[in-house]
Scaffold this motif. Structure first.
Motif, PDB file in Angstrom:
ATOM      1  N   MET A   1       0.850  -1.206   0.000  1.00 54.73           N
ATOM      2  CA  MET A   1       0.000   0.000   0.000  1.00 54.73           C
ATOM      3  C   MET A   1       0.880   1.248   0.000  1.00 54.73           C
ATOM      4  SD  MET A   1      -2.761   1.313   2.802  1.00 54.73           S
ATOM      5  CE  MET A   1      -4.036   0.137   2.419  1.00 54.73           C
ATOM      6  N   LYS A  30      -3.642   0.797  -3.483  1.00 59.15           N
ATOM      7  CA  LYS A  30      -3.640  -0.504  -2.830  1.00 59.15           C
ATOM      8  C   LYS A  30      -2.871  -1.529  -3.646  1.00 59.15           C
ATOM      9  CE  LYS A  30      -7.744   0.014   0.031  1.00 59.15           C
ATOM     10  NZ  LYS A  30      -8.906  -0.704   0.594  1.00 59.15           N
ATOM     11  N   LEU A  36      -7.674   5.311  -4.253  1.00 56.72           N
ATOM     12  CA  LEU A  36      -8.681   6.110  -3.560  1.00 56.72           C
ATOM     13  C   LEU A  36      -8.175   7.538  -3.391  1.00 56.72           C
ATOM     14  CD1 LEU A  36      -9.569   3.757  -0.538  1.00 56.72           C
ATOM     15  CD2 LEU A  36     -10.081   3.460  -2.948  1.00 56.72           C
ATOM     16  N   TYR A  44     -16.647   7.738   4.926  1.00 62.88           N
ATOM     17  CA  TYR A  44     -15.738   6.690   4.480  1.00 62.88           C
ATOM     18  C   TYR A  44     -15.640   6.616   2.965  1.00 62.88           C
ATOM     19  CZ  TYR A  44     -19.470   3.199   3.603  1.00 62.88           C
ATOM     20  OH  TYR A  44     -20.549   2.492   3.138  1.00 62.88           O
ATOM     21  N   LYS A  45     -16.562   7.296   2.272  1.00 60.87           N
ATOM     22  CA  LYS A  45     -16.524   7.258   0.813  1.00 60.87           C
ATOM     23  C   LYS A  45     -15.474   8.237   0.289  1.00 60.87           C
ATOM     24  CE  LYS A  45     -19.569   7.343  -3.167  1.00 60.87           C
ATOM     25  NZ  LYS A  45     -20.915   7.642  -3.663  1.00 60.87           N
ATOM     26  N   PRO A  46     -14.612   7.785  -0.589  1.00 59.93           N
ATOM     27  CA  PRO A  46     -13.618   8.703  -1.154  1.00 59.93           C
ATOM     28  C   PRO A  46     -14.297   9.727  -2.049  1.00 59.93           C
ATOM     29  CG  PRO A  46     -13.087   6.392  -1.663  1.00 59.93           C
ATOM     30  CD  PRO A  46     -14.472   6.425  -1.130  1.00 59.93           C
ATOM     31  N   LEU A  93       1.380  -4.836   3.876  1.00 63.67           N
ATOM     32  CA  LEU A  93       0.307  -5.143   4.833  1.00 63.67           C
ATOM     33  C   LEU A  93      -0.068  -6.619   4.860  1.00 63.67           C
ATOM     34  CD1 LEU A  93       0.102  -2.124   5.092  1.00 63.67           C
ATOM     35  CD2 LEU A  93      -2.349  -2.292   4.834  1.00 63.67           C
ATOM     36  N   ASP A  96      -5.628  -9.641   4.429  1.00 62.78           N
ATOM     37  CA  ASP A  96      -6.433  -9.420   5.623  1.00 62.78           C
ATOM     38  C   ASP A  96      -7.326 -10.631   5.895  1.00 62.78           C
ATOM     39  OD1 ASP A  96      -7.073  -6.666   7.245  1.00 62.78           O
ATOM     40  OD2 ASP A  96      -8.655  -8.175   7.388  1.00 62.78           O
ATOM     41  N   LEU A  99     -13.671  -9.876   7.876  1.00 59.62           N
ATOM     42  CA  LEU A  99     -14.604  -9.395   8.897  1.00 59.62           C
ATOM     43  C   LEU A  99     -15.627 -10.465   9.271  1.00 59.62           C
ATOM     44  CD1 LEU A  99     -15.324  -6.626  10.289  1.00 59.62           C
ATOM     45  CD2 LEU A  99     -16.959  -6.305   8.447  1.00 59.62           C
TER      46      LEU A  99
ATOM     47  N   LEU B  36     -11.216   5.496   9.715  1.00 58.36           N
ATOM     48  CA  LEU B  36     -11.370   4.426   8.725  1.00 58.36           C
ATOM     49  C   LEU B  36     -10.301   3.375   8.946  1.00 58.36           C
ATOM     50  CD1 LEU B  36     -11.719   6.517   5.406  1.00 58.36           C
ATOM     51  CD2 LEU B  36     -13.332   6.307   7.302  1.00 58.36           C
ATOM     52  N   HIS B  38      -8.554   0.450   6.827  1.00 57.37           N
ATOM     53  CA  HIS B  38      -8.441  -0.101   5.469  1.00 57.37           C
ATOM     54  C   HIS B  38      -7.438  -1.248   5.409  1.00 57.37           C
ATOM     55  CE1 HIS B  38     -10.725   2.046   2.356  1.00 57.37           C
ATOM     56  NE2 HIS B  38     -10.673   3.107   3.141  1.00 57.37           N
ATOM     57  N   LYS B  45     -14.478   0.759   0.149  1.00 52.57           N
ATOM     58  CA  LYS B  45     -15.123   0.655   1.459  1.00 52.57           C
ATOM     59  C   LYS B  45     -14.133   0.145   2.503  1.00 52.57           C
ATOM     60  CE  LYS B  45     -19.331  -1.043   3.579  1.00 52.57           C
ATOM     61  NZ  LYS B  45     -20.501  -1.916   3.436  1.00 52.57           N
ATOM     62  N   PRO B  46     -14.045   0.827   3.629  1.00 53.54           N
ATOM     63  CA  PRO B  46     -13.126   0.348   4.668  1.00 53.54           C
ATOM     64  C   PRO B  46     -13.632  -0.968   5.251  1.00 53.54           C
ATOM     65  CG  PRO B  46     -13.911   2.594   5.131  1.00 53.54           C
ATOM     66  CD  PRO B  46     -14.757   2.051   4.040  1.00 53.54           C
ATOM     67  N   LEU B  47     -12.726  -1.722   5.891  1.00 60.81           N
ATOM     68  CA  LEU B  47     -13.137  -2.931   6.603  1.00 60.81           C
ATOM     69  C   LEU B  47     -14.081  -2.545   7.728  1.00 60.81           C
ATOM     70  CD1 LEU B  47      -9.620  -4.523   6.853  1.00 60.81           C
ATOM     71  CD2 LEU B  47     -11.551  -5.482   5.599  1.00 60.81           C
ATOM     72  N   TRP B  49     -15.220   1.260  10.267  1.00 61.11           N
ATOM     73  CA  TRP B  49     -15.111   2.712  10.298  1.00 61.11           C
ATOM     74  C   TRP B  49     -16.015   3.289  11.393  1.00 61.11           C
ATOM     75  CZ3 TRP B  49     -18.259  -0.075   7.235  1.00 61.11           C
ATOM     76  CH2 TRP B  49     -19.601   0.280   7.194  1.00 61.11           C
TER      77      TRP B  49
END
Lengths: 224, 224
Positions: A1, A30, A36, A44-46, A93, A96, A99, B36, B38, B45-47, B49
């Motif tokens: 990133m 990314k 973004l 949270y929206k760019p 990073l 991930d 969630l 946020l 990320h 969209k973030p993981l 927020w």
DNA sequence: CCGTAAATGTCGTCG
DNA sequence: CGACGACGTTTACGG
């Protein structure tokens, strides 16, 4: 990133056309190439972005000036004209783990199917996701008298949900093996306008208490 | 704006419960306090927020360990347990001038109003945003025979739009000065289920070609 | 402030 | 891969 803080203007040409005048912003690149453009507020929206898969081409324009051109498969383009860079750093990073969620509609549906007598004593489940040509009905069941009932479940009950249930009922009532079918609109919260519309159409409203239902739940089915 | 790269786990408790196991992630703290989280993939969209307005509380746990607790007015909480920090920087960005868009529904509506004969030769516009008690109809017009037509415009035509138009038609047909009113569902793309529902209700479907309509447009009305 | 409609919606799921 | 519905939808707009 990669994180870049820069004075820049941005143009997007794709499903629509959009333009951002020059200002200081955060640019995120990314690992999958997506980009973004964030401001220091909003949400949270760019302000602007390009979703993966896409490719980033970086071209010098002399001096500090740079142009980033981000293109995706569909030919949509994000063009970022960079006037000055204040920060530029890269970070590893890794992947991930993702969630875990709890408390969404599918879980509500599973709980209500398990505890169908929440809606009335002696009620029996026919099946969840009962198929119709216009999509599955959340729950189909029978009341104590054996009459068919279609249940639509929402977290928040709004007009859309009542419309959806109305369509299902119209269709189900054409089936002589099921008819007459009545409707129950079940949600954690039902908006006044949705309730008015439902009642007007002879649909019963049921407010669900998620915490109580969860308390009665078989713990082995919980996410965490 | 503060940028932090850290090994962290995250828990959200609010409208739902969600958990993110420990991993290396980007944390963004915006000037309005919003946060946020990320990962290095996915999309914009973030993981996880927290939207503004909200407050961030930072507590040391000994060693590198930190806990951020972000809380909003509704009592929703985002708890970020930080094990190790790899990067931490702050940047002044100022207020953003914001985004200019072109090509969204309002523009489609303006174009179709200008070129109402796209729907049929001899058609005439009555007005855009024709008011009704349940909201404005996108376009009201008359066909060559003088019959009233209500037009609902979408970029992508789905079932919701057909329902919306149906509600308008029901209302408009109660007005003896307008009735009988028929409906046209106009969109750049119409989903099969929406088309089936529309046809079943006697609503005509019209697929709009945005590029062609734009080509016929009066350039002085364009945004840029 | 509430309610409705739009969104470059995005994201999962299922056919 | 497309269609469909949910979403911590978010966001803009009107009363």
């Amino acid at each position: 990133m990669r994180l870049v803080i820069a004075q820049c203007s941005v143009d997007y040409a794709g499903r629509l056309a959009a333009h951002l005048p020059s200002a200081r912003r955060l640019l995120i690149v990314k690992a999958d190439g997506s980009v973004l453009v964030h401001s220091d507020g909003g949400s949270y929206k760019p302000l602007n972005w390009m979703s993966p898969p896409c490719t980033l081409k970086e071209e010098g324009q002399g001096g500090d000036a740079l142009v980033w051109t981000v293109t995706n498969k569909a030919g949509e383009q994000l063009v970022i004209a960079i006037e000055e860079v204040f920060h530029d750093s890269a970070h590893e990073l890794g992947v991930d783990p993702g969630l875990r969620k709890d408390g969404v509609e599918s879980h509500l549906q599973a709980l209500l199917a398990e505890q169908i007598e929440t809606l009335g004593k002696g009620w029996r489940l026919i099946r969840r996701e009962y198929p119709t040509p216009i999509g599955p009905v959340d729950i189909l069941c029978r009341d104590a008298a054996g009459a068919t009932v279609a249940v639509e479940i929402k977290r928040r009950g709004e007009i859309d949900g009542v419309e959806q249930l109305t369509r299902y009922l119209e269709l189900l009532n054409r089936d002589p093996l099921l008819a007459p079918v009545r409707g129950v609109f079940a949600a954690q919260e039902i908006k006044p306008q949705a309730r008015v519309l439902a009642v007007d159409r002879g649909i019963t409203c049921a407010v669900l208490d998620y915490e109580v239902m969860r308390g009665r739940d078989d713990p082995s089915s919980r996410l965490f």
